[in-house]
Motif scaffolding. Structure first.
Motif, short mmCIF file in Angstrom:
data_model
loop_
_atom_site.label_atom_id
_atom_site.label_comp_id
_atom_site.label_asym_id
_atom_site.label_seq_id
_atom_site.Cartn_x
_atom_site.Cartn_y
_atom_site.Cartn_z
N GLU A 1 -77.04 -7.98 -60.36
CA GLU A 1 -75.88 -8.72 -59.88
C GLU A 1 -76.21 -9.40 -58.56
O GLU A 1 -77.10 -8.96 -57.83
CB GLU A 1 -74.69 -7.78 -59.71
CG GLU A 1 -74.16 -7.21 -61.02
CD GLU A 1 -73.67 -8.31 -61.96
OE1 GLU A 1 -72.93 -9.20 -61.49
OE2 GLU A 1 -74.05 -8.29 -63.14
N PRO A 2 -75.53 -10.49 -58.23
CA PRO A 2 -75.85 -11.20 -56.98
C PRO A 2 -75.76 -10.30 -55.75
O PRO A 2 -74.81 -9.53 -55.59
CB PRO A 2 -74.80 -12.31 -56.94
CG PRO A 2 -74.45 -12.56 -58.38
CD PRO A 2 -74.51 -11.20 -59.02
N VAL A 3 -76.78 -10.40 -54.90
CA VAL A 3 -76.76 -9.70 -53.62
C VAL A 3 -76.28 -10.63 -52.51
O VAL A 3 -76.02 -10.19 -51.38
CB VAL A 3 -78.15 -9.14 -53.27
CG1 VAL A 3 -78.55 -8.08 -54.29
CG2 VAL A 3 -79.20 -10.25 -53.21
N LEU A 4 -76.14 -11.91 -52.85
CA LEU A 4 -75.62 -12.91 -51.92
C LEU A 4 -75.01 -14.02 -52.76
O LEU A 4 -75.58 -14.43 -53.77
CB LEU A 4 -76.74 -13.46 -51.02
CG LEU A 4 -76.33 -14.47 -49.95
CD1 LEU A 4 -75.42 -13.82 -48.91
CD2 LEU A 4 -77.56 -15.07 -49.28
N ASP A 5 -73.85 -14.51 -52.33
CA ASP A 5 -73.16 -15.55 -53.08
C ASP A 5 -72.52 -16.53 -52.11
O ASP A 5 -71.57 -16.20 -51.41
CB ASP A 5 -72.09 -14.93 -53.98
CG ASP A 5 -71.45 -15.94 -54.93
OD1 ASP A 5 -71.66 -17.16 -54.74
OD2 ASP A 5 -70.75 -15.53 -55.87
N ILE A 6 -73.07 -17.74 -52.06
CA ILE A 6 -72.49 -18.80 -51.22
C ILE A 6 -72.03 -19.96 -52.09
O ILE A 6 -71.96 -21.11 -51.65
CB ILE A 6 -73.49 -19.30 -50.16
CG1 ILE A 6 -74.72 -19.92 -50.83
CG2 ILE A 6 -73.89 -18.19 -49.20
CD1 ILE A 6 -75.51 -20.84 -49.91
N SER A 7 -71.70 -19.67 -53.33
CA SER A 7 -71.39 -20.72 -54.29
C SER A 7 -70.16 -21.55 -53.90
O SER A 7 -70.01 -22.68 -54.38
CB SER A 7 -71.20 -20.13 -55.68
OG SER A 7 -70.21 -19.12 -55.69
N ASP A 8 -69.31 -21.03 -53.04
CA ASP A 8 -68.16 -21.81 -52.60
C ASP A 8 -68.50 -22.68 -51.39
O ASP A 8 -67.63 -23.39 -50.87
CB ASP A 8 -66.98 -20.91 -52.27
CG ASP A 8 -67.27 -19.90 -51.17
OD1 ASP A 8 -68.48 -19.70 -50.85
OD2 ASP A 8 -66.32 -19.31 -50.63
N GLU A 9 -69.77 -22.66 -50.96
CA GLU A 9 -70.17 -23.41 -49.77
C GLU A 9 -71.18 -24.51 -50.07
O GLU A 9 -71.64 -25.21 -49.16
CB GLU A 9 -70.78 -22.47 -48.73
CG GLU A 9 -69.87 -21.34 -48.29
CD GLU A 9 -70.58 -20.40 -47.34
OE1 GLU A 9 -71.30 -20.89 -46.45
OE2 GLU A 9 -70.43 -19.18 -47.51
N THR A 10 -71.54 -24.66 -51.33
CA THR A 10 -72.53 -25.66 -51.68
C THR A 10 -72.09 -26.38 -52.95
O THR A 10 -71.06 -26.03 -53.55
CB THR A 10 -73.92 -25.03 -51.86
OG1 THR A 10 -74.89 -26.07 -52.00
CG2 THR A 10 -73.98 -24.10 -53.06
N THR A 11 -72.84 -27.40 -53.31
CA THR A 11 -72.52 -28.19 -54.49
C THR A 11 -73.81 -28.55 -55.20
O THR A 11 -74.88 -28.57 -54.59
CB THR A 11 -71.76 -29.47 -54.11
OG1 THR A 11 -71.53 -30.27 -55.27
CG2 THR A 11 -72.52 -30.29 -53.10
N THR A 12 -73.73 -28.82 -56.48
CA THR A 12 -74.93 -29.10 -57.26
C THR A 12 -75.03 -30.55 -57.68
O THR A 12 -75.75 -30.88 -58.62
CB THR A 12 -74.98 -28.19 -58.51
OG1 THR A 12 -73.81 -28.41 -59.30
CG2 THR A 12 -75.08 -26.73 -58.12
N ASP A 13 -74.32 -31.45 -57.01
CA ASP A 13 -74.47 -32.86 -57.36
C ASP A 13 -75.79 -33.38 -56.77
O ASP A 13 -76.28 -32.89 -55.76
CB ASP A 13 -73.28 -33.69 -56.86
CG ASP A 13 -73.16 -33.70 -55.35
OD1 ASP A 13 -73.26 -32.61 -54.75
OD2 ASP A 13 -72.96 -34.78 -54.77
N GLY A 14 -76.35 -34.39 -57.43
CA GLY A 14 -77.63 -34.91 -56.96
C GLY A 14 -78.69 -33.83 -56.99
O GLY A 14 -78.88 -33.13 -57.99
#
Length: 377
Positions: free
Chosen positions: A79-92
């Motif tokens: 399972e994730p030990v760190l999650d910043i998925s609400d702070e980044t984006t995957t466009d480009g």
């Protein structure tokens, strides 16, 4: 081997290549007689893995582009030990793009683009193999004018300093000339001491430290999109896979005793070739290896010099791939010159990155999700 009709979909998955004019020829170099015999063993499935690093207790930590970090074990990824998925984006070409541990494995560093697209290097303390979330601090930021050519790889060198790779800021042909400008961090490999100051210190022996007309963080320059770089765990030599514009992919090399300041030529040069009428700089350091796009390749993925024990015949060779081709290849390098090129005879898919564990064994990361280990055939 991937069929040609998949190329456009592959490119769209991460956007590393930009605007391409990819030829349809399929010729590939023949396997050199006596080349190492390897196999790829799938050890885990991830969601768009982008980077990996050796972590505490002999583990390998894997970054996923959307913003999670997971630890590889015999049972796959946890399972994730760190999650910043609400702070980044995957466009480009954005997302969580790099991670590294300091030499004592006491701090984890991550490289990502925030929601505004700004490249960001953050630090976390690590205790007993656990990320201490409340210790987070931002070490360095760099605004990005475009969504592509972010670079984003980070590594600690043999000297204990943190090296950071940034692309030229994006847009075709380096429109702002950042590769050759010394007053910007774009198009550069940086060298900083993240523990030596607030938020970091510039080592006094950096080539441009104290120069009022240059950024002291710069270690080398003239880079287009140094997507992946590494240090040879045996020799300390530096190797950079720099993604080309439209015709040439290059691998740059610097010896362990380099004092920095190398100019790899972009955007006056693409590999050893003048770019759009450019003039070769007097201090240009040409690549140790380049290849054109007359085959399936179109975006070099830099790897590592193999220093493991599993494949004896591969020891000392620089293993790399190409995002659009996926074939693993190796270079034998002596005193800064390639003495042999090898097709290793295996395909890793849409190879986006490599990882090296504490024992020197290599892992191949494909953007489609596979994490594979390089094993003997």
């Amino acid at each position: 081997m991937k069929v040609r009709t998949r190329i456009s979909a592959i490119i769209g998955a991460l956007g590393l290549v930009g605007s391409l004019a990819v030829a349809t020829a399929t010729a590939e170099p023949a396997t050199r007689e006596g080349a190492a015999q390897i196999a790829l063993t799938e050890v885990a499935s991830a969601t768009n893995p982008t980077a990996g690093a050796a972590g505490p207790g002999g583990t390998v930590w894997i970054a996923e582009r959307a913003g999670t970090v997971r630890v590889l074990s015999d049972g796959g990824l946890g399972e994730p030990v760190l999650d910043i998925s609400d702070e980044t984006t995957t466009d480009g070409e954005r997302g969580l793009l790099g991670l590294a541990f300091d030499p004592d494995l006491a701090h984890l560093y991550i490289s990502f683009t925030d929601l505004e697209g700004t490249s960001t290097i953050d630090e976390f303390a690590v205790q007993d193999g656990t990320v201490q979330q409340d210790t987070r601090r931002t070490v360095l930021t760099q605004e990005q004018p475009e969504t592509n050519h972010n670079g984003g790889d980070i590594k600690f060198g043999p000297d204990g300093y943190l090296y950071v790779a940034f692309g030229d800021g994006g847009g075709g042909g380096d429109p702002d000339g950042n590769g050759q400008k010394l007053d910007t961090l774009l198009g550069k490999l940086l060298r900083i001491d993240p523990q030596g100051g607030d938020p970091y210190a510039i080592p006094e022996d950096n080539p441009f430290a104290g120069d009022p007309d240059a950024r002291g963080e710069i270690w080398s320059y003239g880079l287009r999109n140094p997507w992946r770089f590494s240090f040879d765990a045996g020799s300390g030599d530096l190797l950079i896979g720099d993604v080309g514009q439209s015709e040439w992919e290059e691998i740059d090399w610097a010896p362990a005793d380099s004092k920095g300041g190398e100019n790899y030529g972009w955007s006056q040069m693409e590999g050893t070739h003048p770019f759009r009428g450019g003039t070769e700089p007097d201090n240009h350091v040409p690549p140790v290896h380049e290849y054109d796009r007359t085959g399936l390749g179109c975006s070099v993925t830099g790897g590592y010099v193999y220093r493991g024990d599993a494949v004896e015949d591969l020891v000392g060779q620089y293993v790399y791939s190409d995002y659009c081709d996926g074939t693993l290849r190796s270079l034998e390098i002596e005193n800064g010159a390639v003495t042999a090129e090898n097709d290793l005879g295996v395909n890793g898919g849409e190879v986006v990155s490599f990882a090296q564990d504490a024992e020197g064994e290599l892992y191949v990361l494909a953007i489609g999700g596979t994490v594979s280990r390089v094993d003997p055939a």
